[in-house]
Design an enzyme around this catalytic site. Sequence first.
Site, short mmCIF file in Angstrom:
data_model
loop_
_atom_site.label_atom_id
_atom_site.label_comp_id
_atom_site.label_asym_id
_atom_site.label_seq_id
_atom_site.Cartn_x
_atom_site.Cartn_y
_atom_site.Cartn_z
N HIS A 195 4.45 1.66 -6.61
CA HIS A 195 5.54 2.38 -5.93
C HIS A 195 5.41 3.85 -6.31
O HIS A 195 4.39 4.47 -6.08
CB HIS A 195 6.86 1.72 -6.35
CG HIS A 195 8.09 2.13 -5.59
ND1 HIS A 195 8.06 2.91 -4.46
CD2 HIS A 195 9.41 1.84 -5.80
CE1 HIS A 195 9.29 3.10 -4.01
NE2 HIS A 195 10.13 2.46 -4.82
N ASP A 217 1.97 9.61 -1.30
CA ASP A 217 1.62 9.95 -2.67
C ASP A 217 0.25 10.61 -2.82
O ASP A 217 0.02 11.33 -3.79
CB ASP A 217 1.67 8.69 -3.55
CG ASP A 217 3.09 8.23 -3.75
OD1 ASP A 217 3.93 9.10 -4.04
OD2 ASP A 217 3.37 7.03 -3.61
N HIS A 238 0.13 0.84 2.76
CA HIS A 238 1.59 0.84 2.77
C HIS A 238 2.08 -0.47 3.35
O HIS A 238 1.48 -1.00 4.29
CB HIS A 238 2.13 2.02 3.61
CG HIS A 238 3.53 2.35 3.29
ND1 HIS A 238 4.60 1.67 3.84
CD2 HIS A 238 4.06 3.28 2.44
CE1 HIS A 238 5.72 2.17 3.35
NE2 HIS A 238 5.42 3.14 2.48
N1 COA Z 1 -6.79 0.08 -2.33
C1 COA Z 1 -7.64 -0.93 -2.06
N2 COA Z 1 -7.27 -2.01 -1.34
C2 COA Z 1 -6.03 -2.04 -0.86
C3 COA Z 1 -5.11 -1.02 -1.09
C4 COA Z 1 -5.54 0.06 -1.85
N3 COA Z 1 -4.71 1.07 -2.11
N4 COA Z 1 -3.96 -1.33 -0.49
C5 COA Z 1 -4.12 -2.50 0.09
N5 COA Z 1 -5.38 -2.94 -0.13
C6 COA Z 1 -5.96 -4.19 0.35
C7 COA Z 1 -5.59 -5.32 -0.61
O1 COA Z 1 -6.54 -5.48 -1.62
C8 COA Z 1 -5.56 -6.48 0.34
O2 COA Z 1 -6.88 -6.90 0.60
P1 COA Z 1 -7.27 -8.45 0.54
O3 COA Z 1 -6.43 -9.07 1.63
O4 COA Z 1 -8.73 -8.44 0.80
O5 COA Z 1 -6.88 -8.91 -0.82
C9 COA Z 1 -5.00 -5.90 1.64
O6 COA Z 1 -5.34 -4.52 1.59
C10 COA Z 1 -3.51 -6.05 1.76
O7 COA Z 1 -2.88 -5.56 0.58
P2 COA Z 1 -1.46 -6.01 0.06
O8 COA Z 1 -1.34 -5.64 -1.38
O9 COA Z 1 -1.22 -7.46 0.41
O10 COA Z 1 -0.51 -5.15 0.94
P3 COA Z 1 0.99 -4.86 0.60
O11 COA Z 1 1.68 -4.60 1.86
O12 COA Z 1 1.56 -5.92 -0.27
O13 COA Z 1 0.83 -3.60 -0.35
C11 COA Z 1 0.85 -1.51 -1.31
C12 COA Z 1 1.26 -2.33 -0.09
C13 COA Z 1 1.42 -0.11 -1.15
C14 COA Z 1 1.42 -2.15 -2.58
C15 COA Z 1 -0.69 -1.45 -1.41
O14 COA Z 1 -1.23 -0.87 -0.23
C16 COA Z 1 -1.16 -0.72 -2.65
O15 COA Z 1 -1.28 -1.32 -3.72
N6 COA Z 1 -1.42 0.63 -2.53
C17 COA Z 1 -1.75 1.41 -3.68
C18 COA Z 1 -0.48 1.85 -4.41
C19 COA Z 1 0.25 2.94 -3.68
O16 COA Z 1 -0.34 3.90 -3.19
N7 COA Z 1 1.57 2.81 -3.65
C20 COA Z 1 2.45 3.78 -3.01
C21 COA Z 1 3.01 3.21 -1.77
S1 COA Z 1 3.93 4.46 -0.88
#
Ligand code: COA
Length: 367
Positions: free
Chosen positions: A213, A303, A252
Amino acid sequence: MLATGLEGVVAAETAIATVGQESLGLRYRGYSVVDLAEGASFEEVAYLLVHGELPGRQALEAYRERLAALRPLPEALYAILRLLPADAHPMDVLRTGCSALGTLEPEGAGRDQYAIADRLVAALPTMLLAWHHAGRSWVPHAEPSGLAHSFLLALHEREPDPLSVRMLDASLILYAEHELNASTFAARVTTSTLSDFYSAVCSAIGALRGPLHGGANEEAMRLIERFPDPDSAERGISEMLRCRERIMGFGHRIYKHGDPRSPLMKSWSHRLAEASGDRVLFPVSERIEALMWREKGLHTNLDFYSASAYRLAGIPTPLFTPLFVLSRITGWAAHIIEQRAHNRLIRPSAAYVGPEPRAFVPIEQRG
Ligand code: COA
């Protein structure tokens, strides 16, 4: 059906923000966030979120003056901040400071929720800066200037450059509100038990701290800084992706086709890079962005470019997520007030996957 991470679950009605599901784009109380970031000040947006409407000239002036008057902390709180370890994470400092203020100025006893919201909008920056400057109190600027200007002035103890002030003001607007993100949801869960305002904000700060987050802006900065040039960034990020590591600042839950806030922050980062003659941070960031799109189909979120923009404005990395708090307190406050107005206890259910029922064996017979 099980909705892990509550994805797709509609858990509340809100009149505060839309994040795009209804084809309305990102709007705060009906206003486009792009228009607000380009044309308003953070204080106008804070007032809009907490008090419901954009202020007129006089109301804005009165609000700025009220915030300036509310910035100094009680002496006991400065003393508490002085006791915290110098190497504490400033998010822990804010969580502690918010909790301590709740003991010194508890809700009730003539203090209503709007007064506490204004107090926290004004006092959280003071807590952060007082702790950063080793417990020194932050004497508010005689002319109540906006948070972006006062923050940079107090941080660097010299007049900040106007471009950095404008970038920070826009960034505070972009960070201010985002519907049922994890920290806002945490605040609403705590509020739904009829707990107090400060407890709800402490829950939110705790949730925001994590790298999935709000903590993502700091992690993105640490990543970008590892690379001296775009080519080494390309090699390093490719290797991280091969090892299935997450790259902070990308992806996201809601925006699968791009975060509408990100291009605005990218343009601020670009402008600051040009103004400062930066030849590394911005080009490295752009190369990572291109690679992530090519390899993973993932877009930057707010971010990612906030990281380089903040760094180019001379803000230390550990203050990145706390700055998010100083802005998002306005969205949290709006949601706490809204939750209270239509409250029902938030208490979802879980699908049980534990052991089958079994007989209890007293300790003497367990061996
Ligand atoms: N880097 C690499 N892979 C990523 C990624 C990232 N930042 N974000 C998502 N993915 C991949 C995941 O590994 C997953 O792949 P898989 O299906 O092969 O395992 C797929 O994309 C879906 O990810 P998921 O975590 O299920 O999506 P979500 O909707 O639950 O997650 C976030 C959203 C924001 C938690 C996720 O994109 C993330 O961890 N981002 C990095 C942290 C970040 O920037 N947070 C700020 C958000 S404003």
